[in-house]
Design a protein around this motif. Structure first.
Motif, mmCIF file in Angstrom:
data_model
loop_
_atom_site.group_PDB
_atom_site.id
_atom_site.type_symbol
_atom_site.label_atom_id
_atom_site.label_comp_id
_atom_site.label_asym_id
_atom_site.label_seq_id
_atom_site.Cartn_x
_atom_site.Cartn_y
_atom_site.Cartn_z
ATOM 1 N N LYS A 120 18.292 -25.827 13.986
ATOM 2 C CA LYS A 120 17.980 -24.554 13.226
ATOM 3 C C LYS A 120 18.171 -24.721 12.176
ATOM 4 O O LYS A 120 17.316 -24.861 11.164
ATOM 5 C CB LYS A 120 17.833 -23.597 13.770
ATOM 6 N N LEU A 121 19.842 -24.912 12.484
ATOM 7 C CA LEU A 121 20.133 -24.942 10.792
ATOM 8 C C LEU A 121 20.103 -26.189 10.125
ATOM 9 O O LEU A 121 19.967 -26.391 8.884
ATOM 10 C CB LEU A 121 22.120 -24.695 11.349
ATOM 11 N N ALA A 122 19.795 -27.406 11.196
ATOM 12 C CA ALA A 122 19.889 -29.027 10.835
ATOM 13 C C ALA A 122 18.423 -28.878 10.008
ATOM 14 O O ALA A 122 18.088 -29.101 8.341
ATOM 15 C CB ALA A 122 19.651 -29.775 11.250
ATOM 16 N N THR A 123 17.731 -28.120 10.160
ATOM 17 C CA THR A 123 16.328 -28.052 9.890
ATOM 18 C C THR A 123 16.476 -26.996 8.363
ATOM 19 O O THR A 123 15.526 -27.650 7.477
ATOM 20 C CB THR A 123 15.123 -27.096 10.947
ATOM 21 N N HIS A 124 17.213 -26.233 8.775
ATOM 22 C CA HIS A 124 16.949 -25.334 7.518
ATOM 23 C C HIS A 124 17.858 -26.334 5.879
ATOM 24 O O HIS A 124 17.479 -25.932 5.038
ATOM 25 C CB HIS A 124 18.163 -23.645 8.009
ATOM 26 N N ILE A 125 19.316 -26.478 6.777
ATOM 27 C CA ILE A 125 19.612 -27.785 5.887
ATOM 28 C C ILE A 125 19.274 -28.905 5.091
ATOM 29 O O ILE A 125 19.609 -29.828 4.347
ATOM 30 C CB ILE A 125 21.497 -27.422 5.720
ATOM 31 N N GLY A 126 17.871 -29.747 5.974
ATOM 32 C CA GLY A 126 17.875 -30.166 5.551
ATOM 33 C C GLY A 126 17.927 -32.044 5.699
ATOM 34 O O GLY A 126 17.996 -32.914 5.302
ATOM 35 N N VAL A 127 18.630 -31.124 7.049
ATOM 36 C CA VAL A 127 19.772 -32.394 7.524
ATOM 37 C C VAL A 127 18.718 -33.077 8.866
ATOM 38 O O VAL A 127 17.983 -32.094 9.467
ATOM 39 C CB VAL A 127 20.920 -32.700 8.238
ATOM 40 N N ARG A 128 17.652 -34.071 8.993
ATOM 41 C CA ARG A 128 17.168 -34.963 9.757
ATOM 42 C C ARG A 128 17.870 -35.985 11.114
ATOM 43 O O ARG A 128 19.302 -36.572 10.651
ATOM 44 C CB ARG A 128 15.987 -35.565 9.718
ATOM 45 N N VAL A 185 27.057 -31.200 10.509
ATOM 46 C CA VAL A 185 25.619 -31.155 11.159
ATOM 47 C C VAL A 185 25.002 -32.393 11.547
ATOM 48 O O VAL A 185 24.526 -32.752 12.261
ATOM 49 C CB VAL A 185 24.648 -30.449 10.285
ATOM 50 N N GLN A 186 25.687 -33.253 10.197
ATOM 51 C CA GLN A 186 24.344 -34.856 10.360
ATOM 52 C C GLN A 186 25.177 -35.599 11.644
ATOM 53 O O GLN A 186 24.345 -35.551 12.056
ATOM 54 C CB GLN A 186 25.094 -36.024 9.205
ATOM 55 N N GLN A 187 26.262 -34.844 11.557
ATOM 56 C CA GLN A 187 27.483 -35.921 13.388
ATOM 57 C C GLN A 187 27.304 -35.849 14.424
ATOM 58 O O GLN A 187 26.770 -36.295 14.937
ATOM 59 C CB GLN A 187 28.938 -35.748 12.588
ATOM 60 N N ALA A 188 26.613 -34.322 14.342
ATOM 61 C CA ALA A 188 26.321 -33.583 15.557
ATOM 62 C C ALA A 188 24.302 -34.259 16.174
ATOM 63 O O ALA A 188 24.049 -34.530 17.620
ATOM 64 C CB ALA A 188 26.635 -31.864 15.322
ATOM 65 N N LYS A 189 23.958 -34.004 14.436
ATOM 66 C CA LYS A 189 22.397 -34.998 14.771
ATOM 67 C C LYS A 189 22.449 -36.202 15.865
ATOM 68 O O LYS A 189 21.143 -36.745 16.640
ATOM 69 C CB LYS A 189 21.208 -34.710 13.644
ATOM 70 N N ALA A 190 23.261 -37.429 15.228
ATOM 71 C CA ALA A 190 23.801 -38.588 15.115
ATOM 72 C C ALA A 190 24.882 -38.928 16.840
ATOM 73 O O ALA A 190 24.768 -39.928 16.562
ATOM 74 C CB ALA A 190 24.466 -39.198 13.866
ATOM 75 N N ASN A 191 24.388 -37.626 17.245
ATOM 76 C CA ASN A 191 25.839 -37.924 18.816
ATOM 77 C C ASN A 191 27.007 -37.751 18.712
ATOM 78 O O ASN A 191 27.752 -38.703 19.034
ATOM 79 C CB ASN A 191 25.393 -38.770 19.172
ATOM 80 N N GLY A 192 27.266 -38.296 17.280
ATOM 81 C CA GLY A 192 28.536 -38.278 17.102
ATOM 82 C C GLY A 192 29.870 -37.375 17.702
ATOM 83 O O GLY A 192 30.994 -37.239 17.278
ATOM 84 N N ILE A 193 29.401 -36.101 17.677
ATOM 85 C CA ILE A 193 30.286 -35.191 18.105
ATOM 86 C C ILE A 193 29.078 -33.623 18.860
ATOM 87 O O ILE A 193 28.326 -34.097 19.000
ATOM 88 C CB ILE A 193 30.913 -34.190 17.123
#
Length: 386
Positions: free
Chosen positions: A378-386, A352-360
């Motif tokens: 939504k998953l990022a919000t649920h697990i607390g990844v910004r 999720v971190q990589q997806a949010k950072a456009n790494g994948i």
């Protein structure tokens, strides 16, 4: 409609792989078996839509139907499973596909760890089958900082399991648990086929727990598979607590069982608190409540292994306990709570971190986690990844 120019020789291979005859396949596809026989012989070709359906029910990638010859499949880990006193020989298509999925995730996470952390996992692979169970168990207990107070504070087996998973994943060891293949709820895993899997790797070791098992057995499997990583020998395991003897040729499984028993129920503590004047049910219930937080069966099995009770008494007790066990059901709750359990919290966070950072790409993140790309935010919000 346009025909799909498939290689008809792939069909019998895929049917054998899926343990499915043409009549069953025809029934699933809702077509006449004679039509399927013509596809198999090469007399006729399916349409593209029919070919896609064919691949779906045979559990193979669509592209496989167009290969010049059937691919050779290899098992990426050692198969330690036994049936009676003999080595198990066959892997179901569900187990094969699960292994492929695990290897895909493990390979991705390995690159992630090497890119962002650099160092290999130092706690695994430092022992061998020549070491004693006590020596290995002592090291695992120390590395996980598992104290008697930890055991007492855990309210039940599930809490102790979650505590250990959290500490294991601090070493970049992935722990995944599911009762289905990927996210397909129609493909449930067979508990009789396997209970756990471990994949040894210097950078991204992985443990998978069959979620179809009861909580009591899942905890034992977790430490059993961790022992495999500690000695540098990953594999597929089925180690039922009701089995007395593991194949004499399978010293590795015997060792890992002994290590798991010593980590969860240390021999010296058990001997000091065992009261032979009480029934097995009474004393194991007391020890579970006051000390170990593992199931009564695990405590009783440990007592049997160190000759505090007989095998006959243990099997009678086991049979009674099994009647009380409740097999796990589907979560039935928030699906976003299930994703980190199925994929491991560490892996889920990394993807999720990589997806949010456009790494994948979101598409690739969704494929890795077994969710739709639209769910990542939504998953990022649920697990607390910004």
């Amino acid at each position: 409609m346009a025909q799909a120019l498939i290689n008809h020789k792939i069909i019998p291979w895929a049917c054998h792989r899926a343990d499915m005859d043409l009549y069953l396949l025809a029934n699933k596809m809702k077509i006449n078996v004679e039509k399927l026989k013509k596809w198999e012989s090469g007399e006729a070709k399916p349409t593209f839509k029919q070919a896609q359906k064919l691949a779906k029910y045979l559990h193979i990638p669509f592209g496989y139907l167009f290969l010049a010859e059937a691919p050779t499949e290899t098992i990426p880990v050692t198969d330690f499973r036994t049936i009676g006193n003999h080595q198990a020989q066959v892997l179901s298509v569900d187990l094969k596909d699960l292994l492929n999925d695990l290897v895909l995730k493990q390979s991705w996470y390995k690159e992630y760890v090497r890119d962002y952390f650099g160092d290999p996992v130092k706690v695994i692979g430092r022992f061998s089958c020549n070491d004693t169970p006590e020596k290995i168990a002592t090291d695992i207990t120390a590395k996980l900082n598992l104290t008697l107070q930890d055991r007492k504070l855990a309210r039940n087996t599930k809490e102790l399991y979650n505590l250990l998973v959290g500490r294991i994943e601090q070493y970049h060891i992935l722990v995944m648990k599911s009762g289905v293949v990927g996210s397909n709820t129609h493909r449930t895993l067979d508990l009789d086929e396997f209970r756990g899997i471990s994949i040894y790797d210097d950078y991204a070791p992985l443990i998978f727990i069959n979620g179809r098992d009861v909580a009591a057995a899942q905890l034992f499997t977790l430490v059993h598979e961790l022992a495999h990583l500690w000695i540098g020998e990953g594999g597929i395991s089925n180690h039922p607590l009701e089995s007395k003897v593991i194949s004499t040729a399978n010293a590795t499984e015997k060792l890992c069982n002994a290590v798991a028993g010593e980590v969860l129920v240390p021999q010296d503590i058990l001997i000091n608190h065992w009261d032979s004047s009480k029934s097995i049910d009474e004393i194991t219930a007391k020890l579970r409540r006051n000390l170990f937080r593992v199931s009564q069966v695990v405590i009783a099995r440990r007592a049997c292994d160190i000759n505090l009770i007989s095998w006959k008494d243990y099997t009678s007790f086991y049979a009674e306990q099994v009647k009380r066990w409740k097999k796990p059901k589907g979560s039935g709750g928030n699906s976003y709570n299930t994703i980190p359990v199925r994929n491991s919290k560490a892996f889920t966070n990394a993807v999720v971190q990589q997806a949010k950072a456009n790494g994948i790409l979101l598409r690739d993140a969704g494929k890795l986690l077994g969710v739709s790309p639209a769910s990542i935010s939504k998953l990022a919000t649920h697990i607390g990844v910004r």
